[in-house]
Enzyme design. Structure first.
Site, short mmCIF file in Angstrom:
data_model
loop_
_atom_site.label_atom_id
_atom_site.label_comp_id
_atom_site.label_asym_id
_atom_site.label_seq_id
_atom_site.Cartn_x
_atom_site.Cartn_y
_atom_site.Cartn_z
CG ASN A 239 -13.10 -6.15 -0.02
OD1 ASN A 239 -13.38 -5.18 0.70
ND2 ASN A 239 -13.04 -7.38 0.45
CB ALA B 136 -53.20 5.34 -46.78
NE ARG C 181 -8.86 -4.73 -2.16
CZ ARG C 181 -9.16 -5.76 -1.35
NH1 ARG C 181 -9.03 -7.00 -1.79
NH2 ARG C 181 -9.60 -5.53 -0.14
CB ALA D 86 -47.72 0.49 -41.02
CG ASP E 60 -17.95 -3.35 2.77
OD1 ASP E 60 -18.51 -3.73 3.83
OD2 ASP E 60 -16.72 -3.22 2.67
C1 UD1 Z 1 -12.92 -6.89 9.66
C2 UD1 Z 1 -12.73 -7.55 11.02
C3 UD1 Z 1 -12.44 -9.03 10.82
C4 UD1 Z 1 -13.56 -9.68 10.03
C5 UD1 Z 1 -13.76 -8.94 8.71
C6 UD1 Z 1 -14.98 -9.45 7.98
C7 UD1 Z 1 -11.81 -5.82 12.46
C8 UD1 Z 1 -10.59 -5.31 13.10
N1 UD1 Z 1 -11.65 -6.91 11.69
O1 UD1 Z 1 -11.67 -6.99 8.99
O2 UD1 Z 1 -12.31 -9.67 12.07
O3 UD1 Z 1 -13.27 -11.04 9.79
O4 UD1 Z 1 -13.96 -7.53 8.96
O5 UD1 Z 1 -15.03 -8.87 6.73
O6 UD1 Z 1 -12.88 -5.30 12.66
N2 UD1 Z 1 -14.31 0.79 8.11
C9 UD1 Z 1 -14.61 2.08 8.41
N3 UD1 Z 1 -13.68 2.82 9.07
C10 UD1 Z 1 -12.46 2.33 9.42
C11 UD1 Z 1 -12.17 1.00 9.09
C12 UD1 Z 1 -13.12 0.24 8.45
O7 UD1 Z 1 -15.68 2.58 8.13
O8 UD1 Z 1 -11.69 3.07 10.01
C13 UD1 Z 1 -15.29 -0.04 7.40
C14 UD1 Z 1 -14.80 -0.35 6.00
O9 UD1 Z 1 -15.33 0.56 5.07
C15 UD1 Z 1 -15.32 -1.75 5.77
C16 UD1 Z 1 -15.49 -2.34 7.16
O10 UD1 Z 1 -15.43 -1.25 8.06
O11 UD1 Z 1 -16.59 -1.72 5.19
C17 UD1 Z 1 -14.44 -3.40 7.48
O12 UD1 Z 1 -13.18 -2.80 7.54
P1 UD1 Z 1 -11.87 -3.52 7.05
O13 UD1 Z 1 -10.73 -2.68 7.37
O14 UD1 Z 1 -12.03 -3.98 5.66
O15 UD1 Z 1 -11.86 -4.78 8.02
P2 UD1 Z 1 -11.31 -6.19 7.66
O16 UD1 Z 1 -9.84 -6.12 7.57
O17 UD1 Z 1 -12.03 -6.78 6.53
CA CA Z 2 -12.83 -6.07 4.56
#
Ligand code: UD1
Ligand code: CA
Length: 453
Positions: free
Chosen positions: A224, A420, A15, A377, A101
């Protein structure tokens, strides 16, 4: 127990609609993930592991100068899977899980969370949110004990009504994680290995889940898209502005003010609207900064006045100097007390002595000016011969007339005067007058040419 920090940064950040990985986008002039690394450093982490995936090469390149381990998560199979990638490199330690992030998390908040963790206790950072949609919800039993986390997509009506949310930030021991992560299953709505499922496992083992909360929800806000990015940037800057106001700095408008680095101010400093401060900047007592000025890596001593639209980069400025409007001080500029650099003047590698003035439209580079010098100047130090740079040395009380070219290397002795319009390519002795321009010829009653009909 020592501390290992794991920073998840493998997600794509679709996004953001950017070729650059999300965690490299700057907040307050610094990549988001670097904010998190710096915070980990403040906590005294022995090792920091960054889990990379999308844009892995770029993230690795950007962080190449830092002391971090990279763990590659080739496929993003969920937060639990991501943490597991780093775990092989972690021995007997406490593990703190952060996010590339979520840049504004504070060390104090994390230290409080870490204090809760041992073999019998697990730490979870939670936050109360008025609009919890999208977040994992914290489920507690009637005694208030955490029994698990339910992801928004898996939650029922009653669970969705819970406003205590998972920030994602977790502190555990490596032993606990090594026990639980291999047991995660991806049989859920998103087909992912949820880190959050470890909490039900912990509760089932009778391990207490201790919770802590940040002082402000901004600390746990994730980015995001660019709109959230801009909003968090403003919130961060507003907070910086508020702190300066509290310290006694006068800001014309705290909503039009940006610090990308470190700004230290003395008392009675005034900063007008639209100013940007980058790197390490100090402003001494009573300094006044005019509107739309950029100051980077510079020290400005007491009572100096900087007028509108000036750019000051890598400069050392002594007290009571006067700069601008529209001045450009480039790296290596040193202005002594009571000196003046006025409009449309560019300086670089220039030492300007006490009380000396370059009031308008000049370029002074690779030069030393003594005290009480007056540069007219349109004066140019011609410091570059197309291959090498040369120096101009100007003594005390020198007067350089307007529109003079000083062809370096050249020196003007103390008290010298330059007429000058001169092009000076030989040294001028102390006290001498040098005029190097064609003599004026004048013809009386001159008839101008007439248009032929
Ligand atoms: C996650 C939490 C949720 C919490 C929220 C807060 C889980 C299952 N859920 O959800 O409970 O309220 O964060 O923002 O943990 N990432 C990786 N590898 C992966 C998946 C994710 O590096 O395979 C990183 C992403 O880049 C991101 C972060 O982990 O920075 C969170 O992942 P995301 O999938 O966005 O989790 P949420 O659905 O936001
Ligand atoms: Ca997230």
């Amino acid at each position: 127990m020592t501390l290992d920090v794991v920073i998840l940064a493998a997600g794509q950040g679709t996004r953001m609609r950017s070729a650059k990985p999300k965690v490299l986008h700057p907040l307050a002039g610094k990549p988001m993930v670097t904010h998190v690394l710096d915070t980990a450093e403040q906590l005294g982490a022995t090792r920091t592991h960054v889990v990379i995936g999308h844009g892995a090469e770029q993230v690795e390149a950007e962080l190449s100068g830092r002391d971090v381990n990279f763990a590659l998560q080739a496929e993003q199979k969920g937060t639990g899977h991501a943490v597991a990638q780093a775990l092989d490199n972690i021995g007997d330690a406490k593990v703190l899980i952060l996010y590339g992030d979520v840049p504004l998390i504070r060390a104090e908040t994390l230290a409080a969370l870490l204090a809760e963790v041992d073999e019998t206790r697990l730490g979870l950072l939670t936050v109360e949110l008025a609009d919890p949609s999208g977040y994992g919800r914290i489920v507690r039993d009637i005694d208030g004990r955490v029994t698990g986390i339910v992801e928004h997509k898996e939650a029922n009506e009653a669970q969705r009504a819970i406003t205590e949310c998972n920030t994602g930030i977790v502190a555990a021991t490596a032993a606990q994680l090594k026990r639980w992560l291999p047991r995660l299953s991806a049989e859920n709505v998103q087909g992912e290995y949820y880190l959050t499922d470890i909490f039900a496992m912990a509760a089932a083992e009778g391990i207490e889940i201790a919770t802590a909360s940040p002082a402000s929800a901004l600390e746990v806000e994730g980015i995001n898209n660019r709109s959230q990015m801009a909003a968090l940037e403003r919130a961060y800057q507003r907070d910086r502005a508020e702190r300066l106001l509290t310290e006694g700095v006068a800001l014309a408008d705290p909503t039009r003010f940006d610090v990308r680095g470190r700004l230290d101010c003395g008392h009675d400093v005034f900063i007008d609207v639209g100013c940007v401060f980058e790197g390490e900047v100090t402003l001494g007592n009573g300094v006044s900064v005019g509107p739309y000025t950029l100051i980077r890596d510079s020290h400005i001593a007491a009572e100096t006045v900087i007028e509108a639209h000036s750019i000051i980069d890598g400069a050392e400025v002594a007290s009571r100097a006067h700069i601008g409007p529209f001045a450009r001080l480039r790296p290596g500029t040193r202005l002594a007390c009571d000196s003046k650099v006025g409009n449309f003047v560019e300086t670089k590698n220039a030492d300007v002595g006490e009380g000396s003035k370059i009031n308008h439209l000049s370029y002074v580079g690779d030069a030393r000016l003594g005290r009480g010098v007056n540069i007219g100047a349109g004066t140019i130090t011609c410091n570059y011969d197309g291959a090498n740079k040369h120096r101009t040395d100007i003594g005390d009380d020198v007067f350089v007339g307007s529109n003079t070219a000083l062809v370096a290397p050249v020196s003007l002795g103390d008290g010298a005067t330059v007429g000058a319009g001169s092009t000076i390519n030989k040294n001028v002795d102390a006290g001498a007058l040098a005029v190097a321009r064609p003599r004026q010829t004048t013809r009386a009653s001159w008839q101008r040419p007439r248009k032929s009909s």
